[in-house]
Scaffold this motif. Structure first.
Motif, PDB file in Angstrom:
ATOM      1  N   GLU A 185       5.675   3.395   0.537  1.00  0.00           N
ATOM      2  CA  GLU A 185       5.149   2.213   1.133  1.00  0.00           C
ATOM      3  C   GLU A 185       5.258   1.102  -0.027  1.00  0.00           C
ATOM      4  OE1 GLU A 185       1.071   3.502   1.626  1.00  0.00           O
ATOM      5  OE2 GLU A 185       1.451   4.172   3.685  1.00  0.00           O
TER       6      GLU A 185
ATOM      7  N   ASP B 160       7.227  -2.648   0.496  1.00  0.00           N
ATOM      8  CA  ASP B 160       6.658  -4.120   0.136  1.00  0.00           C
ATOM      9  C   ASP B 160       7.580  -4.794  -0.595  1.00  0.00           C
ATOM     10  OD1 ASP B 160       4.382  -3.422   1.616  1.00  0.00           O
ATOM     11  OD2 ASP B 160       3.160  -2.503  -0.065  1.00  0.00           O
TER      12      ASP B 160
ATOM     13  N   SER C  50       9.757  -8.439  -0.174  1.00  0.00           N
ATOM     14  CA  SER C  50       9.597  -9.372  -0.949  1.00  0.00           C
ATOM     15  C   SER C  50      10.828  -9.763  -1.470  1.00  0.00           C
ATOM     16  CB  SER C  50       8.818  -9.029  -2.275  1.00  0.00           C
ATOM     17  OG  SER C  50       8.705  -9.941  -3.078  1.00  0.00           O
TER      18      SER C  50
END
Length: 896
Positions: free
Chosen positions: A259, A263, A267
Motif C-alpha cells: 500500500e 501511494d 506521487s
C-alpha cells in the motif's frame, strides 16, 4: 718471592730510573734526602697501590710533572709477573689511569687497581698491612711490634699465620648454629600446629558425610529431569503457535508495504508530469534568448567588417593583430634599450668624473700627510743616532771589566760552572767530615760518661778494659784532626764562594755585552731604514701631486660627454611613448574580437540547452509509462493479500501460545529452585572433598616436618661440634706458634746479642713479651736501652719471618726482607750485631734482603750495592748498581 726489576718515571724524585735487583743482600745507600726510601716505597706501591702509601697519590707524582709510571717485575713460586701502574694529574687531583698485572707466560692478566691488589693479596696470602708487619720494616717503625699492645701484637701475628681464618670459620659455624636453632624452633612450632589440625580433621568423619550428600544429589537430579521433559513439550506447542502468528505478521507487513509503494508510485507520476511541463516552459524561454543573441552577433560582425563568426575568420583577424603588435613591441624594445644605454652612459660618465675628482683630492691629502710623516721620521733618525753613540760607550765600559779578569770575553759561563763544581765537591767533603766528626764526638761523649760512672749504666759491669775506654785517646785525637780539617775546608769554601761571586759578575757583564751587540745591530738597521723611508716618501709626494692634476682634467672631459648622452636619452624616450599609444589601440581591437567570439559561443550553448531539455521531457514521459504498469501490478497483489486473511485461525494460535508461555514460566521457576538446591549440594560435596584433600596434605606435611625437625636436630649438633673444633684448633695452633716463636726468638737474640746480662725471653699465649736478666729479674722490653730495644725488635721481626716461612711449609714463599734505615737507633756496636742478624737470616734461607742505610759496616756486608744521588740543579735522583764482583775489586784496591 723476589723483586727482579723496578722501573720509575716521574715517581717522587725519580725522573726516569730502571733498577734490576738480584738474590742476596742489597744495600741502598746515599746522602739523606736523596730518595733511597722512595725506591722501596715504589715496590710496595706497585704491589698494593694507594694502600701502600703513607700519604696520598698527590705526593707520588714528581713536582711539575703531569704523569707518572711505576713498573715492577717479580718472581713467585717459580712464576714471573709484571705490574704496571700509570698516574695522571687532572687539575688538583691525581688519578690512576691504568693498572695491569700479567704473567710472563701469558696465561694470566688482571686489569684495574682493585682487581690487581686483590690478586696480589691472594697470591702472597697477605694484604698491605700484613706485608708491613712481616717483611717491611719502614723507617722509624723499627719499634712498632714492641710498642704494640699484646692484643695488637696478637692480631698482627695471628693474621700473618692465617689463624684469623680459623676464628672466622668458628664464627661462621656459630652463626650457622644460631641460624639452625632459629629454623629448628620454627619447624617444631609448625609441626605442633599441623598435628593439632590433623586431629581436628579426623574427628569430622568426612567420608560418611560425603556419601549422604551424594545420595541427596541423585534424587534431586531425577526430579529435575521430569520437569525438563514437561517444559520441552510446552515449548514445542508455544513454538508452533508462534510460527502461525509470525506468518500472519509477515503477510500484514507485506500488505502495508505494498500500500505504501502504491501511494509512492502515484506521487512519482504526478511529480514527473509537473516537471515535464516545466521543461517545456524552459524550452520556449531559451528560443527567445537565442533570437536576441543572433541579432547582437550581426551587429558586431558589421562593426569589425567581418563576413562571418567562424573560428577560422576570428583566428585570421587575431593573427593580423598579433603580427602588428609584435612589430610595435620590437620597435618599442629597441627604443627603450637605446634610452637605457644613453642614460647608463651619462650616469657612468658622471660617476667616473666624481671618482677622478675624489682621487685627485685624496692624492693631495696623502701628499700633505706624507710631509708630516717625513718630519717625524727625521726626529726618530736623530734619536737613533744618539742611542748608537750611548751603546758604543757602554760597550767599552763592559769590555774594560775583563782586562784584569782570569778569563777572556766568551769564557765566563764555563769558568762559573767549573767554580760551582769545585765548590760542590768541597761541600760534599765538608758534609762527610761533619758526619764523621759527629760520630766520633758521640763515641767520646759515651766513653767519658762511662768513665764518670765507673761502671756501665746498662749492664752494671766495671768499665776497665772496655773497648770504649781503650779507644778514647785515639778518638779525642781524631776529633781534633777532624776539627782542623773542617776549619780548613770552611776557609777554602769561603774563598771558592768569593771566586764564584766574581765569576757570576763576569758572566753578567758578558751577557750584557751580548745584549749590547744585538741592540747596536738593531739600532744601525733602524737608522738605515729611516733614511730610506724619508727618501721614498719625498719621491712619493711629487708623484701624487702630478697625478692629481691629470685626474682633475679627466673629470672635466667626462662631464661634457655625460651631458650629450642625457639629451639623446630624452629623444629616445619620446619615441617609446608614441609606440605605446599604438599598442593600446591594438588591445581595443582584440577586445572587440573577443566579444564576437563570446556571442557565437553563447548562441551555440543556447541551441545545445534546447536540445537537452527536449530529451529530458521525452525521458520523463517514458518513465511515467513504466510506473503506471508497475502500479497496476501492485494493486493486484494488494487485493490477493486482503482475501487471504483467516481471523479465527489467528485467534486460536494466540490462545495456545499464551497458555504454553505461562506453563513454561512456572516450570522454569521450579527448575531454578531445584538448581539452587543442587548447587548447594554440589558445593557441600566439593567442600567435603577439599577437606579430605586437606586431610591428606596435612598427613604428608606432618611426615615431612617430622623428618625436617629430625634432620635439623642433627645439623645443630654438628654445627656445635664444628664451632668447638675450630676454637680448639685455633688455640692449639696459637700455642704451637707461641712455642716456636719463643724458641726462634731466643735463638736469634742469643746468637746476635753478646751481652751476658740477659738469660732468655718468654712469650705467653697472648704474645706478651718478657726479658729475664741473669739474676732472674723480669724486664719489660721497653726498659731496654734504645739500641738494645731496636735490636730486640729486629730479632722479633726476623723470628716472625722465620715462623711464617717454616709454618706454611713452603706453600707460599715469603716476600723479600726489607729494612729501611734500621740503624737509626743503633750505635756502632749494635750495628755489628745487626750485620750478624742479616747473616743469620741468610743462613735461614731468606732469598732476598733489601736494606736502606748509609752505614759503612752494612755496606761492606752487601752482595750488591745501589748508590742513590740527587742532582742539586734539577733536584732529580738517579741510581747506580754495583754487583758483588765489583765490590770485591774495590775492597782489594782499598787494601793495596
Amino acid at each position: 718471592m723476589r723483586f727482579d726489576r723496578i722501573r720509575l718515571r716521574n715517581f717522587k724524585p725519580y725522573a726516569d730510573t730502571d733498577l734490576r735487583l738480584s738474590d742476596g743482600v742489597t744495600v741502598i745507600h746515599g746522602l739523606n734526602g736523596s730518595g733511597k726510601s722512595s725506591l722501596l716505597e715504589a715496590c710496595f706501591f706497585a704491589l698494593y697501590g694507594s694502600k701502600g702509601l703513607d700519604g696520598t697519590l698527590e705526593d707520588v707524582v714528581t713536582n711539575g710533572a703531569e704523569e707518572a709510571e711505576v713498573e715492577l717485575s717479580f718472581s713467585h713460586k717459580g712464576d714471573a709477573y709484571h705490574i704496571r701502574r700509570d698516574l695522571k694529574r687532572y687539575g688538583d687531583q691525581i688519578q690512576t689511569t691504568a693498572c695491569t698485572l700479567e704473567a710472563e707466560d701469558g696465561d694470566l692478566a688482571r686489569d684495574g687497581a682493585t682487581e690487581v691488589r686483590a690478586f696480589v693479596t691472594d697470591l702472597l696470602r697477605m694484604d698491605a698491612e700484613a706485608f708491613v708487619n712481616c717483611a717491611y720494616v719502614r723507617q722509624g717503625e723499627v719499634n712498632k711490634l714492641i710498642n704494640a699492645t699484646p692484643t695488637g701484637r696478637q692480631d698482627m701475628i695471628d693474621d700473618l699465620l692465617q689463624l684469623g681464618r680459623l676464628e672466622e670459620y668458628r664464627e661462621r659455624a656459630a652463626d650457622a648454629r644460631l641460624g639452625v636453632e632459629d629454623v629448628l624452633g620454627e619447624k617444631r612450632g609448625a609441626l605442633s600446629s599441623v598435628a593439632e589440625q590433623l586431629d581436628e580433621k579426623e574427628e569430622k568423619d568426612l567420608h560418611e558425610r560425603l556419601n549422604g550428600l551424594q545420595s541427596e544429589l541423585r534424587e534431586l537430579d531425577e526430579k529435575v529431569e521430569n520437569y525438563e521433559e514437561q517444559r520441552a513439550k510446552a515449548e514445542s506447542t508455544r513454538d508452533d503457535a508462534r510460527e502461525i502468528l509470525e506468518e500472519f505478521e509477515e503477510r500484514r507487513d507485506e500488505l502495508e508495504s505494498i500500500e505504501a509503494d502504491i501511494d509512492e508510485l502515484e506521487s512519482d507520476v504526478r511529480e514527473a508530469e509537473s516537471e515535464r511541463e516545466e521543461f517545456g516552459t524552459q524550452v520556449a524561454e531559451t528560443r527567445d534568448e537565442l533570437s536576441n543573441l543572433r541579432e547582437r552577433l550581426d551587429e558586431r560582425l558589421a562593426e569589425m567588417e567581418l563576413d562571418g563568426a567562424s573560428a577560422d575568420e576570428i583566428e585570421a583577424r587575431r593573427c593580423a593583430l598579433d603580427d602588428r603588435e609584435g612589430e610595435l613591441r620590437e620597435e618599442r624594445d629597441e627604443v627603450r634599450s637605446e634610452t637605457t644605454a644613453f642614460e647608463n652612459q651619462s650616469e657612468n660618465l658622471e660617476s667616473s668624473a666624481d671618482e677622478y675628482a675624489e682621487r685627485a683630492e685624496t692624492n693631495r691629502k696623502t701628499a700633505a700627510d706624507l710631509e708630516v710623516e717625513i718630519e717625524s721620521a727625521r726626529e726618530t733618525l736623530a734619536d737613533r743616532e744618539d742611542s748608537l753613540t750611548e751603546l758604543e760607550a757602554e760597550r767599552a765600559e763592559r769590555e774594560a771589566e775583563f782586562e784584569d779578569a782570569p778569563v777572556s770575553v766568551g769564557e765566563a759561563a764555563a769558568h762559573r760552572d767549573d767554580l760551582r763544581e769545585r765548590l760542590e765537591a768541597l761541600r760534599d767533603e765538608k758534609t762527610e767530615l761533619t758526619a764523621e766528626l759527629s760520630t766520633v764526638r758521640a763515641s767520646v761523649e759515651e766513653a767519658e760518661a762511662l768513665l764518670d760512672e765507673g761502671k756501665c749504666p746498662e749492664c752494671g759491669q766495671p768499665v776497665e778494659d772496655s773497648p770504649h775506654v781503650d779507644t778514647l785517646a785515639a778518638d779525642r785525637e781524631r776529633v781534633a784532626e777532624l776539627e782542623d780539617e773542617l776549619a780548613e775546608l770552611r776557609e777554602r769554601e769561603d774563598e771558592r764562594e768569593d771566586d764564584l761571586d766574581r765569576a757570576e759578575a763576569l758572566l753578567t757583564a758578558q751577557n750584557r755585552l751580548d745584549e749590547l751587540e744585538s741592540t747596536r745591530s738593531l739600532v744601525e738597521d733602524g737608522i738605515d731604514e729611516k733614511r730610506s723611508e724619508i727618501e721614498a716618501k719625498e719621491g712619493r709626494i711629487e708623484s701624487l701631486r702630478e697625478e692629481a692634476e691629470e685626474l682633475e682634467q679627466e673629470a672635466a672631459e667626462k662631464r661634457e660627454i655625460a651631458e650629450r648622452k642625457a639629451e639623446q636619452a630624452g629623444e629616445a624616450r619620446e619615441r617609446a611613448e608614441e609606440i605605446e599609444s599604438g599598442l593600446a589601440e591594438l588591445d581595443e581591437a582584440r577586445d572587440r574580437i573577443d566579444a564576437v567570439e563570446s556571442t557565437a559561443e553563447a548562441i551555440e550553448d543556447a541551441e545545445t540547452r534546447i536540445e537537452r531539455l527536449e530529451e529530458r521531457r521525452s525521458d520523463l514521459a517514458e518513465r511515467n509509462d513504466e510506473r503506471r504498469e508497475f502500479l497496476s501490478e501492485k494493486r493486484d497483489r494488494r487485493d490477493e493479500l486482503r482475501d487471504a486473511f483467516d481471523e479465527e485461525q489467528v485467534e486460536t494460535a494466540r490462545q495456545r501460545h499464551s497458555n504454553a508461555e505461562e506453563y513454561v514460566e512456572q516450570v522454569s521457576e521450579t527448575l531454578a529452585s531445584l538448581a539452587e538446591e543442587r548447587d548447594e549440594l554440589t558445593s557441600a560435596i566439593g567442600a567435603t572433598e577439599r577437606e579430605l584433600e586437606e586431610l591428606e596434605e596435612l598427613r604428608d606435611r606432618h611426615e615431612h616436618l617430622s623428618a625436617r625437625v629430625e634432620a635439623l636436630e642433627s645439623v645443630h649438633e654438628e654445627s656445635e661440634e664444628l664451632e668447638t673444633m675450630y676454637g680448639d684448633l685455633r688455640a692449639e695452633l696459637r700455642r704451637r706458634n707461641v712455642e716456636s716463636l719463643e724458641r726462634m726468638l731466643n735463638e736469634t737474640f742469643e746468637l746476635i746479642y753478646a751481652n751476658d746480662a740477659y738469660s732468655h725471653i718468654e712469650l705467653d699465649g697472648e704474645y706478651a713479651l718478657t726479658v729475664y736478666q741473669k739474676d732472674g729479674e723480669p724486664l719489660d722490653p721497653e726498659q731496654l736501652s734504645g739500641g738494645e730495644r731496636a735490636l730486640f725488635n729486629l730479632s722479633l721481626r726476623c723470628a716472625i719471618y722465620r715462623l711464617l716461612a717454616e709454618g706454611i711449609e713452603g706453600a707460599a714463599p715469603t716476600p723479600p726482607l726489607i729494612l729501611d734505615e734500621p740503624t737509626v737507633f743503633l750505635d756502632s756496636g749494635h750495628v755489628s750485631r745487626l750485620v750478624d742478624l742479616v747473616g743469620e737470616m741468610r743462613g735461614f734461607g731468606v732469598r732476598q734482603i733489601l736494606i736502606v742505610s748509609h752505614d759503612d759496616e752494612l755496606v761492606g756486608a752487601a752482595d750488591d750495592l745501589v748508590r742513590v744521588e740527587k742532582n742539586p740543579t734539577t733536584n732529580r735522583s738517579s741510581v747506580e748498581r754495583t754487583d758483588a764482583a765489583s765490590l770485591a775489586d774495590l775492597d782489594a784496591f782499598a787494601d793495596d
